[in-house]
Design an enzyme around this catalytic site. Structure first.
Site, PDB file in Angstrom:
ATOM      1  N   TYR A   1     127.405  -4.323 -49.245  1.00  0.00           N
ATOM      2  CA  TYR A   1     126.365  -5.315 -49.493  1.00  0.00           C
ATOM      3  C   TYR A   1     124.970  -4.684 -49.402  1.00  0.00           C
ATOM      4  O   TYR A   1     124.080  -4.996 -50.205  1.00  0.00           O
ATOM      5  CB  TYR A   1     126.482  -6.469 -48.497  1.00  0.00           C
ATOM      6  CG  TYR A   1     127.760  -7.252 -48.610  1.00  0.00           C
ATOM      7  CD1 TYR A   1     128.348  -7.506 -49.847  1.00  0.00           C
ATOM      8  CD2 TYR A   1     128.402  -7.744 -47.467  1.00  0.00           C
ATOM      9  CE1 TYR A   1     129.526  -8.224 -49.945  1.00  0.00           C
ATOM     10  CE2 TYR A   1     129.579  -8.467 -47.566  1.00  0.00           C
ATOM     11  CZ  TYR A   1     130.135  -8.701 -48.804  1.00  0.00           C
ATOM     12  OH  TYR A   1     131.299  -9.410 -48.900  1.00  0.00           O
TER      13      TYR A   1
ATOM     14  N   GLY B   1     136.850   0.054 -56.560  1.00  0.00           N
ATOM     15  CA  GLY B   1     135.616  -0.513 -57.087  1.00  0.00           C
ATOM     16  C   GLY B   1     135.745  -1.954 -57.538  1.00  0.00           C
ATOM     17  O   GLY B   1     134.793  -2.524 -58.083  1.00  0.00           O
ATOM     18  N   ILE B   2     136.903  -2.572 -57.298  1.00  0.00           N
ATOM     19  CA  ILE B   2     137.118  -3.949 -57.751  1.00  0.00           C
ATOM     20  C   ILE B   2     136.229  -4.926 -56.979  1.00  0.00           C
ATOM     21  O   ILE B   2     135.628  -5.837 -57.560  1.00  0.00           O
ATOM     22  CB  ILE B   2     138.601  -4.321 -57.632  1.00  0.00           C
ATOM     23  CG1 ILE B   2     139.427  -3.472 -58.613  1.00  0.00           C
ATOM     24  CG2 ILE B   2     138.821  -5.810 -57.884  1.00  0.00           C
ATOM     25  CD1 ILE B   2     140.926  -3.647 -58.478  1.00  0.00           C
ATOM     26  N   GLY B   3     136.136  -4.741 -55.663  1.00  0.00           N
ATOM     27  CA  GLY B   3     135.292  -5.622 -54.859  1.00  0.00           C
ATOM     28  C   GLY B   3     133.833  -5.558 -55.282  1.00  0.00           C
ATOM     29  O   GLY B   3     133.149  -6.585 -55.359  1.00  0.00           O
ATOM     30  N   TRP B   4     133.353  -4.358 -55.582  1.00  0.00           N
ATOM     31  CA  TRP B   4     131.972  -4.181 -56.031  1.00  0.00           C
ATOM     32  C   TRP B   4     131.705  -4.977 -57.303  1.00  0.00           C
ATOM     33  O   TRP B   4     130.681  -5.661 -57.423  1.00  0.00           O
ATOM     34  CB  TRP B   4     131.694  -2.703 -56.254  1.00  0.00           C
ATOM     35  CG  TRP B   4     130.355  -2.405 -56.844  1.00  0.00           C
ATOM     36  CD1 TRP B   4     130.054  -2.293 -58.178  1.00  0.00           C
ATOM     37  CD2 TRP B   4     129.128  -2.191 -56.151  1.00  0.00           C
ATOM     38  NE1 TRP B   4     128.714  -2.018 -58.358  1.00  0.00           N
ATOM     39  CE2 TRP B   4     128.115  -1.950 -57.131  1.00  0.00           C
ATOM     40  CE3 TRP B   4     128.778  -2.168 -54.800  1.00  0.00           C
ATOM     41  CZ2 TRP B   4     126.801  -1.693 -56.786  1.00  0.00           C
ATOM     42  CZ3 TRP B   4     127.451  -1.913 -54.460  1.00  0.00           C
ATOM     43  CH2 TRP B   4     126.484  -1.681 -55.438  1.00  0.00           C
TER      44      TRP B   4
ATOM     45  N   ARG C   1     139.887  -0.103 -52.808  1.00  0.00           N
ATOM     46  CA  ARG C   1     139.244   1.208 -52.911  1.00  0.00           C
ATOM     47  C   ARG C   1     139.226   1.722 -54.355  1.00  0.00           C
ATOM     48  O   ARG C   1     139.346   2.925 -54.594  1.00  0.00           O
ATOM     49  CB  ARG C   1     139.922   2.226 -51.982  1.00  0.00           C
ATOM     50  CG  ARG C   1     139.922   1.811 -50.525  1.00  0.00           C
ATOM     51  CD  ARG C   1     140.506   2.880 -49.624  1.00  0.00           C
ATOM     52  NE  ARG C   1     140.578   2.426 -48.256  1.00  0.00           N
ATOM     53  CZ  ARG C   1     139.570   2.428 -47.381  1.00  0.00           C
ATOM     54  NH1 ARG C   1     138.381   2.865 -47.770  1.00  0.00           N
ATOM     55  NH2 ARG C   1     139.732   1.995 -46.147  1.00  0.00           N
TER      56      ARG C   1
END
Length: 304
Positions: A256, A219-222, A217
């Site tokens: 996504y 923004g790392i995954g983005w 939560r």
């Protein structure tokens, strides 16, 4: 919540595709791959032409100063000139991004970071499957064999890892491994047993993305996703990139969709009878970017 697309192993269990079919049926373990191949390739590290970060990278002596190309890439085969140049590009690839809570950067995994990446993936899989901690050693074993095999496919596929450095007031915290994502660029880098619905083998594919639990939560995954897309846009002549998302994973699906991916196919209900979660196959068209070598004006080709 973990942000992870399906692991590309032969059997889909709950979220990821991790365990080989012969393991599920209690047969013998797969044979260990050869640890050192006969033709190690030693590459130079001076070329900085291919840096692609969107901002200056803050290097760290422990993780970022030395190039991937210092590693002996044991491919077990001779490389063409095109593969050699593409491998150099992977060695210099960097993606940097400032976040509200700190900063992160992404690059290709090195040999010395294999075990740390294995641990991150194994823990994420165990968490999503609700498996007891006693299975972690087994998962580490299987994931490590998989990553070794995938690394041998470079430059047709690559495992990226992301580092995060948080801020505590005016002081910066120590950097740490935050997440990982795998990308394949062409048919030679495609997984032998992709999840269903099956993506085109000659198209780029993103999978096995996860973020460390305590760093979610932010923004790392983005930005792991964006780093994978940036690398694909420069390593592949195909503009379409594919990934999978489970139907029950609403947060990753929303991410996504926000990133521009649309559903092109969905698993049938028959997948539930095979103890698999139904998944969407999603696709996005990337902007056309041509990667060029410093020695030539010709773009790199993608051999199949």
């Amino acid at each position: 919540m973990a942000i992870a697309s399906s692991f590309s192993f032969p059997l889909d269990l709950h979220r990821h595709r991790l365990l080989p079919r012969h393991f599920i049926h209690h047969r013998s373990f797969p044979a260990l791959p050869i640890s050192s191949y006969p033709f190690p390739l030693l590459l130079k590290t001076q070329n900085q032409f291919f840096k692609t970060s969107s901002a200056p990278l803050r290097s760290s002596p422990t993780t970022l100063d030395s190039s991937l190309l210092e590693d002996p890439l044991r491919t077990g085969r001779f490389l063409t000139n095109d593969e050699y140049e593409r491998l150099k590009f992977l060695g210099d690839f960097e993606y940097f991004q400032e976040l509200e809570s700190g900063s992160m950067w992404v690059r290709v995994m090195r040999d010395c970071e294999l075990d740390a990446t294995v641990g991150l993936l194994a823990e994420s899989f165990a968490e999503s499957m609700f498996w007891p901690s006693g299975y972690i050693s087994l998962l580490r074993f299987l994931v490590k064999q998989y990553l070794i095999e995938r690394r041998a496919l470079m430059p047709h596929a690559a495992t990226l890892i992301g580092f995060y450095k948080g801020k505590n007031g005016e002081e910066e915290e120590a950097e740490e491994l935050a997440g990982t994502v795998e990308v394949s660029f062409d048919k030679r880098g495609a997984n032998a047993s992709p999840p269903t619905p099956t993506p085109p083998k000659d198209s780029p594919y993103i999978c096995n993305m996860t973020v460390k639990k305590e760093l979610r939560r932010r923004g790392i995954g983005w930005h792991l996703l964006k780093a994978g897309e940036e690398l694909i846009s420069q390593m592949s002549t195909s503009r379409e990139v594919f990934l999978h998302c489970r139907m029950i994973d609403t947060a990753p699906f929303n991410m996504y969709t926000k990133a521009g991916y649309t559903v092109v196919q969905t698993d049938t209900i028959i997948s539930l009878l095979m103890l698999q979660r139904r998944k969407h196959l999603m696709c996005k068209e990337l902007p056309a970017i041509t990667m060029r070598s410093p020695e030539s004006d010709a773009p790199f080709s993608v051999e199949e």
